[in-house]
Write a protein that holds these residues in place. Structure first.
Motif, PDB file in Angstrom:
ATOM      1  N   ASP A  72      36.174 -53.400 -50.634  1.00 60.92           N
ATOM      2  CA  ASP A  72      37.524 -52.979 -50.229  1.00 60.92           C
ATOM      3  C   ASP A  72      38.582 -53.833 -50.940  1.00 60.92           C
ATOM      4  OD1 ASP A  72      36.601 -50.998 -48.636  1.00 60.92           O
ATOM      5  OD2 ASP A  72      36.684 -52.155 -46.775  1.00 60.92           O
ATOM      6  N   THR A  75      38.949 -52.603 -54.448  1.00 59.24           N
ATOM      7  CA  THR A  75      39.749 -51.369 -54.492  1.00 59.24           C
ATOM      8  C   THR A  75      41.237 -51.717 -54.406  1.00 59.24           C
ATOM      9  OG1 THR A  75      37.970 -50.169 -53.430  1.00 59.24           O
ATOM     10  CG2 THR A  75      40.132 -49.161 -53.314  1.00 59.24           C
TER      11      THR A  75
ATOM     12  N   HIS B 217      36.644 -45.265 -59.523  1.00 65.89           N
ATOM     13  CA  HIS B 217      36.630 -46.683 -59.131  1.00 65.89           C
ATOM     14  C   HIS B 217      37.703 -47.458 -59.880  1.00 65.89           C
ATOM     15  CE1 HIS B 217      32.410 -46.900 -57.215  1.00 65.89           C
ATOM     16  NE2 HIS B 217      33.335 -47.099 -56.304  1.00 65.89           N
ATOM     17  N   SER B 222      38.590 -45.763 -53.276  1.00 69.39           N
ATOM     18  CA  SER B 222      37.601 -46.453 -52.435  1.00 69.39           C
ATOM     19  C   SER B 222      36.317 -45.630 -52.394  1.00 69.39           C
ATOM     20  CB  SER B 222      38.149 -46.617 -51.025  1.00 69.39           C
ATOM     21  OG  SER B 222      38.336 -45.343 -50.446  1.00 69.39           O
TER      22      SER B 222
END
Lengths: 224, 316
Positions: A72, A75, B217, B222
């Motif tokens: 996470d 990201t 990505h 996500s």
């Protein structure tokens, strides 16, 4: 923004392709990453984008140790970085508009909320009449501009561009470079990988990171 | 440095004409079409199995209900007995029993006719002790009424035996249950086979779309976002397959129902009707087929999402 400390990379059991890298990319800085073909510019860009893990050393991105990042976190960090790839990496089944809008869509934003932004940026890079065209029918230069627009659409804090002017004529190359300079003035840190010395010479204020023999040499401004 | 940055090109496509939000996973591929065919066939077979199980369960309910609403009194005469008077006495007792709807004593000729399939026509049965039969039709399936009848017969006509058909009904029920369990097992096997096919297809799709996954990505998507895209892709494929298979199954049962009405009076038709009833699914049966199709669609989407999530977790 990005800090490399004693970073080294080897593939498998082979020799180190990059070793003892110690440098940082400061906020609102502008630098060229250069060196001969095959010296490891793209590899270094991938390390900065966190799509490769170093075999030794520490990479800190936006203050966070890359080794300790969760998926996470990764990201979230990537949403602060815009990347232009040498091979563009556009999705062939999407139109130019959809490709440029992809990072915003991936953030979960509604199409109506970003439509005007994407259209404006596509016009800005000269693709206003090619929004519905898919990459296979775009020329190399058009793909390049679509890839740049995709990197810029999120107004990144850091822009990593790998040979962003490799497929365009010198005039458009200069104009695209000016776009990067303008972004830098607006506060984005810019790293441009290129081996076009003439192009770099036009921007003498930029720092140069020169990769060669698995090492990195840094010149602040034009090397003597 | 006074040069303009990038001059916008004025030719612009109409904003309302360009495509937006196309699926991120390419819709049409050979593997996708093959998966639609597999899902359609498996859904069709699963619906056939479910429908057949429902038909057998319905028919078995009808058999058991019919059988339990009937009882038979056998009057076995011994030497010197006046059979006709014994039959009349048993009929009178049965008629007086509460909840007995009707009583019909089969004549000697009718009882002998029942043996024809085993002994052949024209066989002289006068020397054989053929019991006389009395068919008793009940209003319900109340065993206490039969207990009253049984005890009344035992005291007044000891030569009479009451058969309440419960053993026969239990055997029919057991057979029907076995068929339903077998159908349920086949249904589960088909769903497992379909799930396995979806699993293979999903892994294949992830491998085929590795470039798409990488780009997503790199632009900050996500894992959940990517998995949702795959889920939407496979839910669409599942829906198409389930729709084709489900409609084919519904058409099959509708045509079978029409044909069963057509063939109802042929000898073969009567036997099929005995096994499967009128071969007509009730509206609840058709609803069950729709539920199977919806479940296949959901299963396809959820399973692919789960597989993609696991794959992405192991990727980095």
């Amino acid at each position: 923004m990005i800090r490399f400390e004693n970073v080294g990379l080897r593939y498998g059991m082979g020799p180190e392709v990059l070793g003892d890298l110690n440098f940082s990319v400061e906020p609102q800085s502008f630098q060229f990453l250069t060196g001969p073909s095959g010296a490891g510019k793209t590899t270094l860009m991938r390390l900065m984008l966190l799509s490769l893990r170093p075999t030794r050393g520490t990479i800190r991105v936006f203050g966070q140790d890359s080794a300790a990042l969760t998926k996470d976190d990764l990201t979230t960090l990537r949403r602060r970085i815009g990347a232009v790839f040498q091979d563009f990496r556009l999705l062939d089944h999407l139109t130019a508009y959809e490709n440029v809008a992809l990072p915003l869509r991936a953030m979960g934003r509604q199409e109506s909320s970003y439509r005007a932004e994407v259209v404006e940026l596509l016009r800005w890079v000269g693709l206003g009449d090619r929004m519905n065209a898919s990459p296979p029918v775009l020329s190399g230069g058009e793909k390049q501009r679509a890839a740049i627009a995709r990197a810029l659409i999120v107004r990144p804090e850091l822009l990593l561009a790998d040979e962003p002017t490799g497929n365009v004529d010198p005039g458009l190359a200069r104009r695209l470079l000016r776009l990067f300079v303008e972004l830098h003035r607006l506060g984005t840190a810019v790293v441009i990988a290129t081996h076009d010395l003439q192009l770099m010479d036009q921007f003498g204020f930029a720092r140069r990171l020169v990769v060669g023999d698995s090492k990195l040499t840094i010149f602040d401004g034009l090397p003597s | 440095m006074n040069e303009p940055i990038v001059e916008p090109i004025l030719a612009v496509e109409s904003e309302s004409s360009f495509k937006t939000n196309a699926p991120l996973i390419p819709r049409d591929s050979v593997a996708g079409r093959a998966l639609v065919v597999v899902i359609a066939i498996m859904t069709f077979l699963a619906c056939l199995t479910a429908g057949a199980a429902l038909l057998v369960a319905d028919a078995s309910q009808a058999w058991r209900s019919d059988v339990l609403r009937e009882a038979t009194i056998q009057v076995k005469s011994r030497a010197g007995d006046d059979v006709e008077s014994l039959v009349a006495k048993a009929v009178a007792i049965a008629t007086k029993t509460p909840d007995v709807e009707s009583v019909h004593a089969l004549s000697q000729a009718e009882s002998e006719k029942l043996l024809e399939p085993w002994l052949g026509a024209g066989f002289d049965l006068s020397q054989l002790p053929v019991p006389r039969l009395i068919a008793v039709q009940l209003r319900g399936q109340r065993s206490e009424d039969l207990a009253t009848l049984r005890s009344a017969l035992a005291s007044a006509v000891p030569q009479a035996d009451l058969d309440d058909h419960r053993m026969w009904a239990a055997r029919l029920g057991a057979m029907a249950n076995a068929v339903v369990i077998l159908a349920a097992a086949l249904f589960v096997l088909m769903i497992v086979a379909m799930g396995t096919a979806i699993g293979f297809a999903t892994r294949g799709a992830v491998a085929a779309n590795r470039e798409v996954v990488e780009v997503l990505h790199l632009v900050g998507a996500s894992n959940t976002f990517i998995a949702k895209e795959f889920q939407a892709h496979f839910r669409r494929l599942g829906f198409r397959g389930a729709l084709i298979g489900g409609l084919a199954a519904i058409a099959f049962f509708a045509i079978a129902s029409l044909l069963s009405f057509w063939w109802a009076h042929s000898p073969g038709g009567e036997e099929i009707a005995a096994m499967f009833g009128s071969f007509a699914l009730r509206s609840l049966g058709y609803l069950a087929l729709v539920v199977v199709c919806a479940a296949v669609t959901l299963l396809t989407g959820l399973l692919s999402r789960e597989i993609v999530m696991r794959h992405l977790q192991n990727l980095q």
